[in-house]
Design an enzyme around this catalytic site. Structure first.
Site, PDB file in Angstrom:
ATOM      1  N   ASP A  67       0.843  -1.202   0.000  1.00  0.00           N
ATOM      2  CA  ASP A  67       0.000   0.000   0.000  1.00  0.00           C
ATOM      3  C   ASP A  67       0.877   1.250   0.000  1.00  0.00           C
ATOM      4  O   ASP A  67       2.105   1.159   0.141  1.00  0.00           O
ATOM      5  CB  ASP A  67      -0.965  -0.009   1.198  1.00  0.00           C
ATOM      6  N   ASN A 134      -7.657  -1.286  13.971  1.00  0.00           N
ATOM      7  CA  ASN A 134      -9.069  -1.538  13.672  1.00  0.00           C
ATOM      8  C   ASN A 134      -9.240  -2.775  12.788  1.00  0.00           C
ATOM      9  O   ASN A 134     -10.304  -2.983  12.208  1.00  0.00           O
ATOM     10  CB  ASN A 134      -9.695  -0.310  12.993  1.00  0.00           C
ATOM     11  N   HIS A 136      -7.592  -3.446   9.971  1.00  0.00           N
ATOM     12  CA  HIS A 136      -7.399  -3.271   8.530  1.00  0.00           C
ATOM     13  C   HIS A 136      -6.225  -4.110   8.026  1.00  0.00           C
ATOM     14  O   HIS A 136      -5.298  -4.440   8.770  1.00  0.00           O
ATOM     15  CB  HIS A 136      -7.277  -1.793   8.133  1.00  0.00           C
ATOM     16  N   GLU A 141      -9.795  -0.858   4.864  1.00  0.00           N
ATOM     17  CA  GLU A 141     -10.382  -0.474   6.150  1.00  0.00           C
ATOM     18  C   GLU A 141     -11.663  -1.275   6.413  1.00  0.00           C
ATOM     19  O   GLU A 141     -12.196  -1.923   5.498  1.00  0.00           O
ATOM     20  CB  GLU A 141     -10.703   1.026   6.133  1.00  0.00           C
TER      21      GLU A 141
HETATM   22  C1  GLP Z   1      -0.632   0.824   8.478  1.00  0.00           C
HETATM   23  C2  GLP Z   1      -0.412   0.123   7.130  1.00  0.00           C
HETATM   24  C3  GLP Z   1      -0.553  -1.342   7.227  1.00  0.00           C
HETATM   25  C4  GLP Z   1       0.207  -1.801   8.441  1.00  0.00           C
HETATM   26  C5  GLP Z   1      -0.553  -1.382   9.671  1.00  0.00           C
HETATM   27  C6  GLP Z   1       0.182  -1.628  10.968  1.00  0.00           C
HETATM   28  O1  GLP Z   1      -1.636   1.768   8.374  1.00  0.00           O
HETATM   29  N1  GLP Z   1      -1.288   0.607   6.095  1.00  0.00           N
HETATM   30  O2  GLP Z   1      -0.101  -1.965   6.047  1.00  0.00           O
HETATM   31  O3  GLP Z   1       0.326  -3.193   8.422  1.00  0.00           O
HETATM   32  O4  GLP Z   1      -1.004  -0.048   9.561  1.00  0.00           O
HETATM   33  O5  GLP Z   1       1.261  -0.768  11.114  1.00  0.00           O
HETATM   34  P1  GLP Z   1       2.362  -0.954  12.240  1.00  0.00           P
HETATM   35  O6  GLP Z   1       3.127  -2.159  11.869  1.00  0.00           O
HETATM   36  O7  GLP Z   1       3.206   0.292  12.169  1.00  0.00           O
HETATM   37  O8  GLP Z   1       1.639  -1.114  13.514  1.00  0.00           O
END
Ligand code: GLP
Length: 242
Positions: A67, A134, A136, A141
């Site tokens: 993403d 949440n 996602h 989302e």
């Molecule tokens: C972000 C990304 C995700 C990621 C998630 C967790 O918003 N879009 O791809 O896996 O949230 O992030 P983190 O590993 O920093 O907790």
């Protein structure tokens, strides 16, 4: 769905790196989707060490970025492009021509997304995911369609706030571009990585809660080859498994 629980974050990163190396050994042309965020960094560091010591190689594999945030320069330290390059791509032997990013700066995002889906084509061998607070997946989302393709999405307020952890300024992104749930669920294998106390509650919902698009990660329960890799702290709310 498989659940692997590791005693501590170091064992978690080493265990995942060992299995990932094994996948690259048995299938050097592995077509994989790569996440960013804070979670993957220790695994990426392990993989970089393994590549340097000749224990593993990405040379024949292909990487697709999961993403990307909208409205950020590709060089912004908080952009997914920058994060994946700083943490993995610049330290391993994956050829630049075999790494595909999502260009959120495109003037024709619709076309960019269609081209990305075409580039992916056949089901990916391995989709690696983190998990948002949440539930996602990527930037899919709550409420995302199970059949969704790569597309532009509006970010949930919680995701917008969480993005501040990656940024050195206050212009928080409000939208992004993400691989769709269809490609995630079509993958031959899906890995979800999570560690730390902040992921405990959402993991409980994803692993032992009802299957619902309100918690996109819960839908992974029905994927035939999905593994959740968690450390003991992240697993602490999973009464059944603790
Ligand atoms: C972000 C990304 C995700 C990621 C998630 C967790 O918003 N879009 O791809 O896996 O949230 O992030 P983190 O590993 O920093 O907790």
């Amino acid at each position: 769905m498989n659940l692997f629980i590791y005693d501590n974050p170091a064992a978690w990163a080493a265990g995942i790196a060992e299995l990932w190396s094994e996948r690259l050994r048995s299938n050097p042309g592995l077509r994989q989707c790569l996440p960013t965020g804070k979670t993957p960094n220790s695994v990426y560091a392990e993989m970089a060490k393994r590549v340097k010591s000749g224990k593993t190689s990405f040379a024949e594999s292909t990487g697709f970025l999961l993403d990307e945030f909208g409205g950020l320069s590709p060089e912004d330290p908080g952009s997914c492009n920058r994060m994946i390059r700083d943490e993995l791509i610049n330290h391993v032997d994956l050829p630049e021509s075999s790494f595909h990013l999502l260009n959120a700066q495109s003037h024709d995002l619709e076309q960019t997304c269609r081209e990305y889906d075409q580039k992916i084509g056949a089901p990916l061998d391995l989709v690696i995911l983190g998990i948002g607070q949440n539930g996602h997946l990527g930037m899919n989302e709550p409420g995302s369609d199970i059949d969704s393709l790569t597309r532009k999405v509006e970010l949930h307020p919680q995701t917008i706030q969480a993005s501040a952890r990656y940024l050195t300024h206050n212009n928080l992104p409000t939208w992004g571009v993400t691989l769709g749930l269809r490609q995630i669920f079509q993958a031959r294998e899906v890995w979800l990585w999570a560690n730390g106390a902040s992921k405990a509650e959402i993991l409980k919902q994803a692993i032992s809660g009802p299957l619902t698009t309100d918690v996109p990660a819960s839908l992974l329960q029905k994927h035939a080859h999905c593994t959740f890799f968690v450390d003991r702290v992240a697993a602490s709310a999973l009464v059944k498994f603790a």
